[in-house]
Scaffold this motif. Structure first.
Motif, PDB file in Angstrom:
ATOM      1  N   ALA A   1       8.655  72.819   6.817  1.00 42.58           N
ATOM      2  CA  ALA A   1       9.589  73.005   7.925  1.00 42.58           C
ATOM      3  C   ALA A   1       9.108  74.102   8.864  1.00 42.58           C
ATOM      4  N   PHE A   2       8.714  75.239   8.277  1.00 42.83           N
ATOM      5  CA  PHE A   2       8.242  76.348   9.103  1.00 42.83           C
ATOM      6  C   PHE A   2       6.993  75.940   9.881  1.00 42.83           C
ATOM      7  N   LEU A   3       6.054  75.275   9.196  1.00 40.67           N
ATOM      8  CA  LEU A   3       4.788  74.936   9.835  1.00 40.67           C
ATOM      9  C   LEU A   3       4.996  73.970  10.996  1.00 40.67           C
TER      10      LEU A   3
ATOM     11  N   LEU B   1      15.937  74.021  10.122  1.00 38.65           N
ATOM     12  CA  LEU B   1      14.862  73.938   9.151  1.00 38.65           C
ATOM     13  C   LEU B   1      15.319  73.281   7.852  1.00 38.65           C
ATOM     14  N   ALA B   2      16.573  73.513   7.474  1.00 40.92           N
ATOM     15  CA  ALA B   2      16.989  73.097   6.136  1.00 40.92           C
ATOM     16  C   ALA B   2      17.228  71.600   6.023  1.00 40.92           C
TER      17      ALA B   2
ATOM     18  N   LEU C   1       7.700  73.320  12.745  1.00 39.47           N
ATOM     19  CA  LEU C   1       8.408  73.939  13.870  1.00 39.47           C
ATOM     20  C   LEU C   1       7.490  74.896  14.625  1.00 39.47           C
TER      21      LEU C   1
ATOM     22  N   VAL D   1       4.253  68.415   0.927  1.00 43.96           N
ATOM     23  CA  VAL D   1       4.604  69.760   1.388  1.00 43.96           C
ATOM     24  C   VAL D   1       5.449  69.722   2.656  1.00 43.96           C
TER      25      VAL D   1
ATOM     26  N   LEU E   1       8.968  69.890   1.790  1.00 42.90           N
ATOM     27  CA  LEU E   1       9.328  71.157   1.170  1.00 42.90           C
ATOM     28  C   LEU E   1       9.549  72.213   2.263  1.00 42.90           C
ATOM     29  N   PRO E   2      10.211  73.326   1.891  1.00 40.05           N
ATOM     30  CA  PRO E   2      10.515  74.348   2.893  1.00 40.05           C
ATOM     31  C   PRO E   2       9.314  74.783   3.729  1.00 40.05           C
ATOM     32  N   ALA E   3       8.150  74.962   3.087  1.00 38.70           N
ATOM     33  CA  ALA E   3       7.000  75.462   3.825  1.00 38.70           C
ATOM     34  C   ALA E   3       6.676  74.557   5.016  1.00 38.70           C
TER      35      ALA E   3
END
Lengths: 196, 193
Positions: free
Chosen positions: A177-179, A27-28, A181, A170, A173-175
């Motif tokens: 990555a989660f979405l 993710l990072a 994946l 976005v 941005l980190p958010a």
């Protein structure tokens, strides 16, 4: 048998999409396709040599301390990668930052050493490392490409989106990555459903 | 002093370990299903993280840097964490049966928690003083616990929701985390950025 050994990491047991292992680097660093690929290659290297080392010494390591021994082996190869990147590709090394040393605690590597290399012979362990590493690498590449495309309109720095495209910041941005994946894993589940 | 408060708040809310550095995602996905285990894991991580950061700082600056052994950084850090977890486990088992009952099963899992090693590495990157590093470790643990508990609360409710089959399990958890990360972005204006 040999072919299956490599292929299982690609799809059936893909570390990222099916097993959800090694999530921090996944993710990072996947803000761009290039970073994703670099991390994937670093993991292939560490996985290959760690499985090689673990499977070679499996008979002489006492059972109680094996995890500590594996961790030190992995940390050694990660240090090599880190020093190599710093010397040869300073920009990539800077982009990846502390996520290179964090490969040490990437659960795929310790997981494959413990679950596979410590119980199987040399050739199979090496094939397992290549398959799992490649599976991890293409997962990172896909994730990085999608995020770079949506978040900046590029892939590997080449402009692909039409001029009027407004980047979805976005996604970098980190958010994002989660979405991304989350939706990719759901897509994989859907493909599995079609197959049956 | 102001500096310390700033580190404290920003590590918990703005630069949250889980939602903005992606550290500790494995336990985050694994134990956030139940509120009780989320709390236990959060406490264990906070405890070990504070200790590990302090000891790593001392070793890094007093031993490794002084004797030019910086290439050993990663190996030393991971050994510090692994042995610390072992010592804490033995200590708790001997002196507090209650605490052992609630934290015991989470301790072995912590060695492979990337958040602990991550905090030690970020402490070096950010060039913190000793006191700053201790606060950084402690607030990192608190931030981790906060997100873990919030997530557990959401997931306990989601169990009863009717969702498409392909999204069941991991995909839903990841997307929830994504939305949570969006919400936490709202904190980024705190403390002047």
């Amino acid at each position: 048998m040999k072919k299956q050994q490599i292929l299982k990491g690609f799809w059936e047991q893909n570390p990222i999409f099916r097993q959800l292992l090694g999530m921090c680097p996944t993710l990072a660093v996947t803000t761009t396709a290039e970073n994703g690929l670099a991390m994937g290659l670093a993991v292939i290297f560490v996985l290959f040599f760690s499985e090689l080392a673990v499977t070679s010494i499996k008979k002489i390591v006492p059972h109680q301390v094996r995890i500590a021994v594996y961790t030190v082996i992995i940390a050694t190869f990660v240090t090599i990668v880190d020093i190599f990147l710093k010397a040869q590709f300073p920009q990539i090394s800077k982009n990846l930052g502390p996520y290179v040393p964090l490969i040490i605690v990437n659960c795929i590597i310790l997981g494959r050493c413990e679950a596979f290399a410590s119980k199987n012979k040399l050739s199979n362990s090496l094939l397992d490392a290549l398959g799992m590493g490649a599976g991890f690498c293409w997962g990172l590449l896909v994730l990085g490409s999608i995020r770079e495309l949506l978040g900046a309109g590029n892939i590997f720095g080449f402009k692909l989106m039409p001029a009027g495209f407004n980047p979805l910041v976005v996604m970098i941005l980190p958010a994002g990555a989660f979405l991304v994946l989350g939706f990719l894993v759901a897509l994989m589940n859907r493909v599995e459903q079609w197959k049956t | 002093m102001e500096n310390l408060i700033l580190i404290f708040i920003s590590t918990i809310l703005i630069n949250n370990l889980v939602l903005s550095y992606f550290l500790g995602i494995c336990p985050f996905l694994g134990v956030s299903g139940k509120m009780e285990s989320a709390l236990g894991m959060g406490m264990a991580v906070t405890f070990v993280m504070t200790l590990a950061t302090s000891i790593s700082w001392l070793i890094y600056y007093l031993v490794l840097e002084r004797f030019g052994l910086l290439f050993l950084e990663y190996i030393v850090f991971i050994l510090v964490i692994a042995s610390l977890v072992q010592i804490v486990e033995m200590f708790i088992r001997k002196y507090s049966a209650n605490l052992y009952q609630s934290l015991g099963i989470y301790l072995p899992l912590i060695t492979s928690n990337c958040a602990i090693l991550g905090v030690a590495l970020f402490m070096v990157v950010k060039d913190y003083s000793f006191l700053e590093a201790v606060i950084f470790g402690f607030s990192g643990g608190l931030g981790f616990s906060l997100v873990l508990v919030v997530m557990a609360g959401i997931r306990e409710e989601l169990k009863f929701a009717d969702i498409p089959k392909v999204f069941k399990g991991a995909p839903l958890t990841l997307i929830t985390a994504g939305i949570l990360a969006l919400i936490f972005m709202g904190f980024s204006g705190l403390g002047g950025g």
